[in-house]
Write a protein that holds these residues in place. Structure first.
Motif, PDB file in Angstrom:
ATOM      1  N   ASP A 254      -5.699  -4.329   6.128  1.00  7.18           N
ATOM      2  CA  ASP A 254      -5.492  -2.908   6.374  1.00  7.18           C
ATOM      3  C   ASP A 254      -4.223  -2.708   7.199  1.00  7.18           C
ATOM      4  O   ASP A 254      -3.727  -3.645   7.818  1.00  7.18           O
ATOM      5  N   TRP A 255      -3.695  -1.485   7.154  1.00  7.24           N
ATOM      6  CA  TRP A 255      -2.474  -1.157   7.878  1.00  7.24           C
ATOM      7  C   TRP A 255      -2.823  -0.347   9.115  1.00  7.24           C
ATOM      8  O   TRP A 255      -3.344   0.755   9.010  1.00  7.24           O
TER       9      TRP A 255
ATOM     10  N   ALA B  39      -5.062   2.614   7.369  1.00  5.42           N
ATOM     11  CA  ALA B  39      -4.618   3.689   6.478  1.00  5.42           C
ATOM     12  C   ALA B  39      -4.777   3.367   5.002  1.00  5.42           C
ATOM     13  O   ALA B  39      -4.548   4.225   4.156  1.00  5.42           O
ATOM     14  N   VAL B  40      -5.184   2.149   4.672  1.00  2.77           N
ATOM     15  CA  VAL B  40      -5.188   1.738   3.270  1.00  2.77           C
ATOM     16  C   VAL B  40      -6.533   2.068   2.610  1.00  2.77           C
ATOM     17  O   VAL B  40      -7.592   1.750   3.159  1.00  2.77           O
TER      18      VAL B  40
ATOM     19  N   TRP C 262       0.808  -1.230   0.000  1.00  2.00           N
ATOM     20  CA  TRP C 262       0.000   0.000   0.000  1.00  2.00           C
ATOM     21  C   TRP C 262       0.840   1.278   0.000  1.00  2.00           C
ATOM     22  O   TRP C 262       0.420   2.304  -0.510  1.00  2.00           O
ATOM     23  N   TRP C 263       2.024   1.204   0.585  1.00  2.00           N
ATOM     24  CA  TRP C 263       2.885   2.377   0.772  1.00  2.00           C
ATOM     25  C   TRP C 263       3.651   2.718  -0.513  1.00  2.00           C
ATOM     26  O   TRP C 263       4.262   3.790  -0.591  1.00  2.00           O
ATOM     27  N   ASP C 264       3.648   1.847  -1.517  1.00  2.00           N
ATOM     28  CA  ASP C 264       4.599   1.909  -2.642  1.00  2.00           C
ATOM     29  C   ASP C 264       3.987   2.677  -3.816  1.00  2.00           C
ATOM     30  O   ASP C 264       3.033   2.199  -4.435  1.00  2.00           O
ATOM     31  N   ASP C 265       4.555   3.831  -4.122  1.00  2.00           N
ATOM     32  CA  ASP C 265       3.993   4.641  -5.210  1.00  2.00           C
ATOM     33  C   ASP C 265       4.203   4.008  -6.583  1.00  2.00           C
ATOM     34  O   ASP C 265       3.601   4.441  -7.555  1.00  2.00           O
TER      35      ASP C 265
END
Lengths: 277, 277
Positions: B208-209, B228-229, B183-186
């Motif tokens: 989910d995070w 946060a996702v 989820w964090w990876d652009d």
């Protein structure tokens, strides 16, 4: 102590069991020429007094930690963050360091858009960068490990940090290369080279990766040589990118903080020589 | 239960407080048509018996977890890992699932070269992929969050997983898209699109995070909607990439495991509709 310590800097947090005078004395004793300082203990000691203490000991302040936290949506919070970052720039100037480390901030409560948060950081940098430049201070965006993306820093990779920094002059905004945060990233070596070509490596920090991570994951950074990171290889990459500045060891680790701080500093210096040079 | 559950699959680990018969009964009760199974509880119940139980309940086995751990340097360990992965392929075939999830493995003790470890995975896949293909099973490389890079999985991004998978036919080797890990990876949205074009999205998983992470960080995955996702946005991306398969909810969470499993399954289904559809 055997080995060339001329580039070594000890981040204050690594030996936070030491007071500022104890830290400077220990640095002189072991021949560690640089220190990275944190705002809270410096403010507590007094900024001017801390600057004098470090200068009188013949030490160089390599970085001040930390500015940042620039992701607020609320206008009042945003204004407060900008004011606090300007104060941090002033403190850098007073301490004689040219580098303010930025931990950019996480997602505000209820927000789920990392890209929008990164754009808010860019907007804030547009206000802060000229101010920093006028004071001879470079803002150094530190990508934090992706495990901190939600609550601490939405900038998770060196590529992302550079994409932000590249919007500004290199003498105003650059990046921190910290092995702990980027060691896993197969794209980071290329990003190091690019950052070096642009003159944007404003700080190089060493920490090792050890598991299991502790609850909250903040204070589990490994003593250099204890973990999975090929520290020498990273030092060589950063050198190859043209970086010739200080190499700072920054560890947050509950176990290390229970040790004798003076002996820990000596251990860090020995390990730096053995594993990074 | 309101909402379209036709694509929903519950990973067995999410409700591991339920026995296999309790799980199948609960799935039928709430209208959840798919289950993702794990080898250990399936072996304990008996592979053939588990296959019959799930089939008689009218459920689809969407994935089997897990093969992998292919980074060994030691020849004996490597041979044992390959044999174990062949057994996992056989179990997939017996259970009627076409997807074996691979957790690729971490760095062997004393190793620090992530790239070399990834090449050992490629070497192992070259032996396993044809075997899987002959049995109608697709190997699905799951990139795990970078916080697992040293001790669990040196494949940390969807790009890295695809770079491995692309060396083999898509019907033999693909990837798992799990929101928790990427989820964090652009760069992940582009990788999702590429994986979809290649027909390599072999599983799509939701978690989910949430923070703070627990010690060891393994069992802190958030109940969907709690973190946060932006789960709906990821589901839309995966759909836009052409994926039409099951959507599996896989949570490892000590708190959730203390809840009543049947009620937790209903909660997951409701949240899936509310946050992902």
């Amino acid at each position: 102590m055997a080995g060339d310590l001329s580039r070594l800097s000890i981040n204050q947090m690594t030996v936070r069991q030491l007071s500022l005078p104890e830290l400077t004395t220990a640095c002189v004793r072991w021949g560690v020429p640089g220190v990275g300082l944190w705002r809270a203990p410096v403010q507590e000691y007094g900024v001017a007094a801390a600057a004098r203490l470090v200068r009188d000991a013949g030490l160089r302040v390599t970085t001040l930690c930390r500015g940042g936290f620039l992701t607020a949506v609320d206008p009042g919070e945003r204004a407060a963050a900008l004011a606090d970052n300007r104060a941090a720039v002033d403190e850098c100037a007073a301490l004689g360091t040219g580098t303010l480390v930025l931990v950019s901030g996480g997602l505000p409560a209820g927000e789920r858009d990392l890209g929008a948060a990164r754009e808010r950081i860019a907007d804030a940098l547009a206000e802060l960068a000229p101010y920093a430049g006028e004071h001879g201070v470079r803002l150094a965006i530190e990508p934090l490990h992706p495990m901190f993306a939600s609550d601490r820093c939405v900038v998770s990779t060196l590529d992302q940090a550079l994409a932000l920094a590249e919007r500004f002059p290199a003498e105003q905004v650059g990046v921190v290369v910290d092995t702990y945060h980027i060691w896993w990233d197969d794209r980071a070596p290329d990003a190091v080279a690019r950052a070096g070509r642009q003159g944007r490596i404003h700080s190089f920090q060493l920490a090792d990766w050890v598991t299991p991570l502790p609850a909250g994951v903040l204070n589990g950074r490994g003593l250099i040589g204890d973990g999975a990171v090929d520290l020498r290889r990273w030092r060589e990459r950063v050198d190859a990118a043209g970086y010739t500045g200080p190499i700072e060891v920054e560890l947050f680790n509950d176990e290390l903080w229970r040790r004798d701080g003076v002996e820990l500093l000596a251990d860090v210096a020995r390990r730096y020589v053995r594993h990074a040079l």
